[in-house]
Design a protein around this motif. Structure first.
Motif, PDB file in Angstrom:
ATOM      1  N   LEU A  72       0.853  -1.187   0.000  1.00  0.00           N
ATOM      2  CA  LEU A  72       0.000   0.000   0.000  1.00  0.00           C
ATOM      3  C   LEU A  72       0.888   1.235   0.000  1.00  0.00           C
ATOM      4  CD1 LEU A  72      -2.730  -1.003   2.613  1.00  0.00           C
ATOM      5  CD2 LEU A  72      -3.043  -0.788   0.140  1.00  0.00           C
ATOM      6  N   ASN A  73       0.538   2.206  -0.831  1.00  0.00           N
ATOM      7  CA  ASN A  73       1.279   3.462  -0.900  1.00  0.00           C
ATOM      8  C   ASN A  73       0.312   4.585  -0.532  1.00  0.00           C
ATOM      9  OD1 ASN A  73       2.755   5.735  -1.520  1.00  0.00           O
ATOM     10  ND2 ASN A  73       3.581   4.923  -3.421  1.00  0.00           N
ATOM     11  N   LEU A  74       0.546   5.213   0.610  1.00  0.00           N
ATOM     12  CA  LEU A  74      -0.323   6.281   1.109  1.00  0.00           C
ATOM     13  C   LEU A  74       0.227   7.619   0.621  1.00  0.00           C
ATOM     14  CD1 LEU A  74      -0.780   5.027   4.792  1.00  0.00           C
ATOM     15  CD2 LEU A  74      -1.846   4.196   2.689  1.00  0.00           C
ATOM     16  N   GLN A  75      -0.187   8.032  -0.569  1.00  0.00           N
ATOM     17  CA  GLN A  75       0.312   9.280  -1.143  1.00  0.00           C
ATOM     18  C   GLN A  75      -0.451  10.500  -0.646  1.00  0.00           C
ATOM     19  OE1 GLN A  75       0.351   8.826  -5.424  1.00  0.00           O
ATOM     20  NE2 GLN A  75       2.287   7.725  -5.371  1.00  0.00           N
ATOM     21  N   SER A  76      -1.678  10.299  -0.209  1.00  0.00           N
ATOM     22  CA  SER A  76      -2.491  11.429   0.254  1.00  0.00           C
ATOM     23  C   SER A  76      -2.450  11.517   1.776  1.00  0.00           C
ATOM     24  CB  SER A  76      -3.928  11.286  -0.240  1.00  0.00           C
ATOM     25  OG  SER A  76      -4.486  10.061   0.181  1.00  0.00           O
ATOM     26  N   ASN A  77      -3.123  12.521   2.301  1.00  0.00           N
ATOM     27  CA  ASN A  77      -3.168  12.769   3.741  1.00  0.00           C
ATOM     28  C   ASN A  77      -4.388  12.095   4.360  1.00  0.00           C
ATOM     29  OD1 ASN A  77      -1.011  14.515   3.261  1.00  0.00           O
ATOM     30  ND2 ASN A  77      -2.345  16.281   3.045  1.00  0.00           N
ATOM     31  N   GLY A  78      -4.279  11.788   5.657  1.00  0.00           N
ATOM     32  CA  GLY A  78      -5.438  11.369   6.428  1.00  0.00           C
ATOM     33  C   GLY A  78      -5.923   9.952   6.184  1.00  0.00           C
ATOM     34  N   ASN A  79      -5.057   9.050   5.744  1.00  0.00           N
ATOM     35  CA  ASN A  79      -5.447   7.657   5.540  1.00  0.00           C
ATOM     36  C   ASN A  79      -5.284   6.870   6.829  1.00  0.00           C
ATOM     37  OD1 ASN A  79      -5.807   7.671   2.529  1.00  0.00           O
ATOM     38  ND2 ASN A  79      -3.693   8.391   2.664  1.00  0.00           N
ATOM     39  N   THR A  80      -6.087   5.811   6.973  1.00  0.00           N
ATOM     40  CA  THR A  80      -5.993   4.909   8.119  1.00  0.00           C
ATOM     41  C   THR A  80      -5.992   3.480   7.599  1.00  0.00           C
ATOM     42  OG1 THR A  80      -7.179   6.460   9.541  1.00  0.00           O
ATOM     43  CG2 THR A  80      -7.095   4.169  10.270  1.00  0.00           C
ATOM     44  N   SER A  99       0.663  13.116   4.786  1.00  0.00           N
ATOM     45  CA  SER A  99       0.708  13.502   6.197  1.00  0.00           C
ATOM     46  C   SER A  99      -0.530  13.016   6.938  1.00  0.00           C
ATOM     47  CB  SER A  99       0.798  15.028   6.308  1.00  0.00           C
ATOM     48  OG  SER A  99       1.988  15.510   5.735  1.00  0.00           O
ATOM     49  N   ASN A 100      -0.417  12.994   8.258  1.00  0.00           N
ATOM     50  CA  ASN A 100      -1.538  12.675   9.155  1.00  0.00           C
ATOM     51  C   ASN A 100      -2.167  11.317   8.862  1.00  0.00           C
ATOM     52  OD1 ASN A 100      -1.376  15.244  10.522  1.00  0.00           O
ATOM     53  ND2 ASN A 100      -2.201  16.112   8.640  1.00  0.00           N
ATOM     54  N   ASN A 101      -1.338  10.327   8.571  1.00  0.00           N
ATOM     55  CA  ASN A 101      -1.811   8.971   8.337  1.00  0.00           C
ATOM     56  C   ASN A 101      -1.673   8.151   9.612  1.00  0.00           C
ATOM     57  OD1 ASN A 101      -2.360   8.871   5.338  1.00  0.00           O
ATOM     58  ND2 ASN A 101      -0.297   9.704   5.353  1.00  0.00           N
ATOM     59  N   LYS A 102      -2.544   7.161   9.755  1.00  0.00           N
ATOM     60  CA  LYS A 102      -2.505   6.282  10.928  1.00  0.00           C
ATOM     61  C   LYS A 102      -2.456   4.839  10.428  1.00  0.00           C
ATOM     62  CE  LYS A 102      -5.754   4.726  14.103  1.00  0.00           C
ATOM     63  NZ  LYS A 102      -6.954   4.899  14.885  1.00  0.00           N
ATOM     64  N   VAL A 103      -1.450   4.109  10.874  1.00  0.00           N
ATOM     65  CA  VAL A 103      -1.273   2.711  10.487  1.00  0.00           C
ATOM     66  C   VAL A 103      -1.284   1.879  11.762  1.00  0.00           C
ATOM     67  CG1 VAL A 103       0.228   1.044   9.334  1.00  0.00           C
ATOM     68  CG2 VAL A 103       0.063   3.394   8.468  1.00  0.00           C
ATOM     69  N   GLY A 104      -2.371   1.122  11.962  1.00  0.00           N
ATOM     70  CA  GLY A 104      -2.527   0.319  13.173  1.00  0.00           C
ATOM     71  C   GLY A 104      -3.309   1.058  14.226  1.00  0.00           C
ATOM     72  N   GLY A 105      -3.324   0.469  15.415  1.00  0.00           N
ATOM     73  CA  GLY A 105      -4.058   1.046  16.529  1.00  0.00           C
ATOM     74  C   GLY A 105      -3.637   0.376  17.819  1.00  0.00           C
ATOM     75  N   THR A 106      -4.412   0.559  18.862  1.00  0.00           N
ATOM     76  CA  THR A 106      -4.010   0.067  20.181  1.00  0.00           C
ATOM     77  C   THR A 106      -4.603  -1.290  20.536  1.00  0.00           C
ATOM     78  OG1 THR A 106      -5.802   1.305  21.204  1.00  0.00           O
ATOM     79  CG2 THR A 106      -3.644   2.401  21.067  1.00  0.00           C
ATOM     80  N   GLY A 107      -5.494  -1.837  19.738  1.00  0.00           N
ATOM     81  CA  GLY A 107      -6.081  -3.141  20.016  1.00  0.00           C
ATOM     82  C   GLY A 107      -5.560  -4.202  19.066  1.00  0.00           C
ATOM     83  N   ALA A 108      -5.630  -5.475  19.470  1.00  0.00           N
ATOM     84  CA  ALA A 108      -5.150  -6.573  18.637  1.00  0.00           C
ATOM     85  C   ALA A 108      -5.836  -6.590  17.277  1.00  0.00           C
ATOM     86  CB  ALA A 108      -5.349  -7.908  19.355  1.00  0.00           C
ATOM     87  N   ARG A 109      -7.093  -6.275  17.238  1.00  0.00           N
ATOM     88  CA  ARG A 109      -7.804  -6.310  15.952  1.00  0.00           C
ATOM     89  C   ARG A 109      -7.393  -5.175  15.023  1.00  0.00           C
ATOM     90  NH1 ARG A 109     -13.601  -6.772  16.805  1.00  0.00           N
ATOM     91  NH2 ARG A 109     -13.815  -6.276  14.611  1.00  0.00           N
TER      92      ARG A 109
END
Length: 186
Positions: A72-80, A99-109
């Motif tokens: 996956l290539n996140l070229q734009s902003n604000g992707n999750t 910018s402002n991308n989020k990959v993953g989170g705090t839970g196992a899922r």
């Protein structure tokens, strides 16, 4: 998935791509997926899949996606990006250029798994090339979904050598930490 990304990129509003709760398994790619370019950002949420409670149940396999193909290539902003396993890409599993991308989170899922990517052509299972204020958290990098099996990953596990600024690998709590294994260079 390819059609959903293409549709999201052409829509002016932010979009969310989810998987049916009866779906699980591998998407064997025969070419690279389109980059995420939606100006309002795209969420790809694998946590909605059948067995995603304990980790990724949607696997993107890039073994046949071509030379230097990126997961996956996140070229734009604000992707999750949530709850996906990206494996066997000859290029990186993920590149962040926006910018402002989020990959993953705090839970196992929410966890993404990056395994056996980045052939001799590339640096990093995950690479932040440019952009700012993105966060990579709660993922397994170089480690399979079971949390114990390491991949035979060449090169660097995570590369933050581009022009990006204020990007965060992990966070301030143990729930934010990434588990990184292998990667002869980092």
């Amino acid at each position: 998935l390819r059609a959903a990304i293409t549709s999201a990129n052409s829509n002016a509003a932010g979009d969310t791509i989810v998987f049916q709760n009866t779906l699980s398994g591998t998407i064997a790619l025969t070419s690279a997926l389109p980059s995420l370019t939606d100006a309002q950002g795209v969420t790809i949420d694998g946590t909605t899949a059948k067995d995603a409670l304990t980790g990724p149940d949607i696997i993107l396999n890039g073994a046949s996606a071509g030379s230097n193909a990126v997961g996956l290539n996140l070229q734009s902003n604000g992707n999750t990006i949530l709850g996906l396993k990206l494996t066997n890409f000859n290029g990186q599993g993920l590149i962040i250029e926006g910018s402002n991308n989020k990959v993953g989170g705090t839970g196992a899922r929410d966890r993404n798994v990056f395994l056996s990517n980045a052939g001799a052509c590339c640096t990093g299972q995950v690479k932040i090339q440019s952009g700012s204020n993105s966060q990579i958290m709660g993922n397994y990098i170089g480690l399979d979904s079971d949390g114990t099996t390491a991949g035979g990953d060449p090169g660097t596990a995570v590369s933050m050598a581009g022009t990006g600024t204020n990007n965060i690998l992990g966070g301030t709590t143990t729930a934010h930490r990434n588990v990184i294994v292998g990667g002869g260079n980092g």
